[in-house]
Design a protein around this motif. Structure first.
Motif, PDB file in Angstrom:
ATOM      1  N   LYS A  35      -6.698   1.714  -5.607  1.00  0.00           N
ATOM      2  CA  LYS A  35      -6.466   0.354  -5.120  1.00  0.00           C
ATOM      3  C   LYS A  35      -7.227   0.173  -3.826  1.00  0.00           C
ATOM      4  CE  LYS A  35      -4.767  -3.716  -4.357  1.00  0.00           C
ATOM      5  NZ  LYS A  35      -5.229  -4.853  -5.171  1.00  0.00           N
ATOM      6  N   LYS A  36      -8.142  -0.792  -3.836  1.00  0.00           N
ATOM      7  CA  LYS A  36      -8.925  -1.051  -2.635  1.00  0.00           C
ATOM      8  C   LYS A  36      -8.507  -2.375  -2.024  1.00  0.00           C
ATOM      9  CE  LYS A  36     -13.116   1.561  -3.471  1.00  0.00           C
ATOM     10  NZ  LYS A  36     -14.495   1.532  -3.916  1.00  0.00           N
TER      11      LYS A  36
ATOM     12  N   SER B 262      -7.308  -1.587  -8.688  1.00  0.00           N
ATOM     13  CA  SER B 262      -8.748  -1.830  -8.686  1.00  0.00           C
ATOM     14  C   SER B 262      -9.386  -1.119  -9.865  1.00  0.00           C
ATOM     15  CB  SER B 262      -9.375  -1.346  -7.380  1.00  0.00           C
ATOM     16  OG  SER B 262      -8.749  -1.975  -6.290  1.00  0.00           O
TER      17      SER B 262
END
Lengths: 365, 312
Positions: free
Chosen positions: A11-12, A56
């Motif tokens: 997850k960005k 992401s």
């Protein structure tokens, strides 16, 4: 109930990876604790599983289904928030009943399930109150009740005890463990408190900077930490770290750290050899440093240390020691005499030391 | 303040005057603190208010340059005047429609522009822009919008085959036409309050509700609206007062016409005072208006107190 699988989840937020390529499996009915310092990504993992954030990349499965694109309400997951997130304008009854009303459960059944949940948590007398009229502990139980009443497949708990005072926290900890046993539920529990993690988790996942460091049972983590971070994070007081050297001496492998000279047991020697380094970091748990008087195993050379500070815990004491060019914390029995300013010869149990690679910080087994 | 004096030498009158001096000193100190506000409030708010109540009890029109006391005669004259009642009816209708509609619309728009959408800043600005226009200028724009046959309103309706309405000249259309402009002018302003209110709400509560299964209309009805009730009370008070004080656009657009179909309380007050030169009657209308606004504000603020407990 169901298992939860994270498969290479990232997850960005902008350029920052809050969760970086994490894969883990939470077994059916397991109590998994995610632990790590603030900002390590543990809460983000919880929010990803809940569906409050989108991944992401990677896959999340709950039960047998891929839930990447499933709305939060359809994941059959309940979450307990750190600050409880109760509906402030609703009574306790309505707080508990809200999700059931939305699922069009018949009124009679709602009443029954809410009362049953309230009885489980000791909230019977409080059903008409608003959250504002409750104490912190009571609010916490309402938040728990709101999750339980839905009978979800998976419970997510985001530091649910951190807003309680110390005494209540210990008490609620035990109640949560009992509750988990009774509900036979899969629980993912986030905390930054390693004591909570050790006491509650059937397994613990240690996170740092979005990366999963190690996942094991509490004893597994404590006895065989995978790296210096895990070794330092789990256990209180923290593990002592001393920089040392590996040397071959009369055929046996010795580790030297200042005054401290230890013969490595033969079963450790092979691993140490294969690490291909002379420089090492020696990790010693405080309980493995003991006054020389109480224990003199053969081959262990006592070393001289002076006592800086003594912390009395009642059943034991923590002694902060100065060595020639290092410092150590020892956890010793109350009966052992030690007071600040005195000399205290100590021995270190060579069989229980941990060795780490100084560059990679990985454990050498 | 304790003075060590023999009891006999301290007459009770002396003690009393000492106490008085201490109290008077504190009073003077307090007075000093509120002095800056008093300097402006007394001559410009309190004194005119008293003055207007007094003059509402006097017969003072162009035929009576020397005012004479007539008790509640001005009030009786207003209450017996058909135009006054039509103005009151218009004002209540105007407030009754514009306040809930602009508030409701403001709330919905605030919820939308609170989302993380692209161009959300542009939308926020566009919606707020009518607020920063002077009302007189905005009214001049709407004069063109409402131009029969040519204006934007008729051009738009022409797409559906119906045009050539005399928006501002038809007694049936003029009040709704003014309401539409008022809502256009006000909604962005109220939206900003709701936006601030929304951003002050705890995010986790909404996340918990999303996990519980709430979304869309249900989320709005069960959570957003009740949690914003404090903002609503505040905004509705402002909206009510504003709607009672609508006057600028009447000057430009209708002058209260046709045949008083769009006449509102403040414009009527102006007409009584500066067209009919009946200052007694104008004062009476002012007193009625003050009483109405005071009552509305009191009711609203009582609700505000009750709503305050939502913010835990």
């Amino acid at each position: 109930m169901a298992r939860v699988v994270l498969d290479r989840v990232t997850k960005k937020f902008g350029e920052v990876a809050a969760v970086n390529d994490v894969s883990l499996t939470v077994f059916d009915r397991e109590f998994l604790v995610l632990v790590g310092p603030s900002g390590c990504g543990k809460s983000t993992i919880l929010r990803l599983v809940a569906g409050l954030e989108d991944v992401s990349s990677g896959e999340i499965r709950v039960g047998d289904g891929l839930v990447n694109d499933v709305a939060p309400k359809d994941r059959d997951i309940a979450m307990v928030f750190q600050n409880y997130a109760l509906y402030p304008h609703m009574s306790v009854f309505d707080n508990l009943a809200f999700s059931l009303k939305l699922r069009r459960v018949p009124k009679q059944q709602i009443r029954q399930r809410v009362q049953q949940t309230a009885a489980t948590l000791g909230l019977e007398g409080l059903l008409e109150r608003k959250p504002k009229q409750l104490s912190g502990g009571q609010r916490q139980r309402v938040a728990l009740g709101r999750a339980i009443v839905r009978e979800p497949q998976v419970f997510l708990m985001d530091e649910p005890l951190s807003n309680l005072d110390a005494q209540l926290r210990v008490q609620t900890r035990a109640e949560l463990i009992k509750l988990h046993r009774r509900l036979e539920a899969t629980v993912i529990y986030v905390t930054h408190d390693q004591v909570e993690a050790m006491t509650m988790g059937s397994r613990i996942a240690v996170m740092r900077d979005g990366v999963l460091q190690q996942m094991d049972t509490p004893t597994g983590l404590y006895d065989r930490p995978a790296n210096m971070f895990v070794a330092g994070f789990i256990g209180s007081p923290s593990m002592n770290f001393l920089s040392g050297r590996l040397e071959r001496h009369n055929g046996s492998l010795q580790v030297t750290a200042g005054d401290l000279v230890l013969d490595l047991p033969p079963e450790r020697a092979a691993g140490a050899d294969s690490a291909n380094t002379q420089e090492v970091v020696v990790g010693v748990r405080p309980e493995d440093v003991q006054p020389a008087a109480s224990l003199v195993p053969n081959g262990h050379r006592p070393i001289n240390a002076s006592v800086d500070v003594v912390e009395h815990m009642g059943n034991e004491k923590f002694v902060y020691l100065s060595l020639a060019n290092a410092s150590l914390v020892a956890r010793i029995d109350v009966s052992c005499p030690a007071s600040a300013g005195e000399n205290l010869p100590v021995v270190v149990d060579a069989g229980k030391i941990h060795l780490f690679h100084p560059a990679t910080e990985e454990a050498i087994f | 303040m304790q003075l060590e004096l023999p009891a006999t030498s301290l007459p009770s009158a002396g003690l009393q005057s000492l106490r008085f001096r201490v109290t008077a000193g504190r009073f003077a100190y307090g007075l000093l603190l509120i002095l800056p506000s008093l300097v402006f409030l007394l001559p410009f708010t309190v004194w005119p208010a008293i003055k207007v109540v007094v003059s509402s009890l006097f017969l003072a029109d162009i035929a009576h340059p020397q005012p004479s006391f007539i008790g509640l005669g001005n009030f009786a004259a207003e209450f017996g005047n058909e135009v006054f009642w039509q103005v009151m009816r218009n004002t209540v209708l105007f407030a009754g429609f514009t306040v809930p509609l602009s508030i409701g619309l403001a709330l919905l728009l605030a919820v939308e522009v609170n989302k993380k959408l692209r161009l959300v800043g542009v939308f926020r600005t566009a919606l707020f822009y009518p607020t920063i226009l002077p009302t007189v200028g905005a009214a001049a724009i709407w004069l063109f919008v409402y131009a029969p046959g040519l204006g934007l309103a008729d051009r738009f309706l022409g797409l559906f085959g119906s045009y050539d309405h005399n928006w501002l000249g038809d007694p049936a259309l003029v009040l709704p036409a003014l309401m539409v402009m008022m809502i256009w002018k006000q909604t962005g302003y109220f939206m900003v309050f709701y936006l601030a209110g929304l951003q002050g709400l705890p995010q986790e509560v909404f996340e918990a509700a999303a996990l519980d299964g709430a979304r869309g209309w249900r989320m709005l009805r069960s959570l957003t609206i009740p949690l914003l009730s404090g903002t609503t009370v505040f905004v509705s008070t402002i909206a009510l007062i504003d709607s009672f004080q609508t006057v600028d656009q009447l000057f430009i657009l209708t002058q209260g016409g046709p045949n008083n179909a769009s006449n509102l309380l403040l414009f009527w007050l102006y007409q009584e005072g500066f067209r009919n030169f009946n200052f007694g009657r104008a004062s009476a209308v002012t007193v009625i208006m003050m009483a109405l606004l005071l009552a509305v504000s009191l009711v609203n603020y009582r609700q505000l107190d009750r709503a305050a407990h939502y913010e835990s």
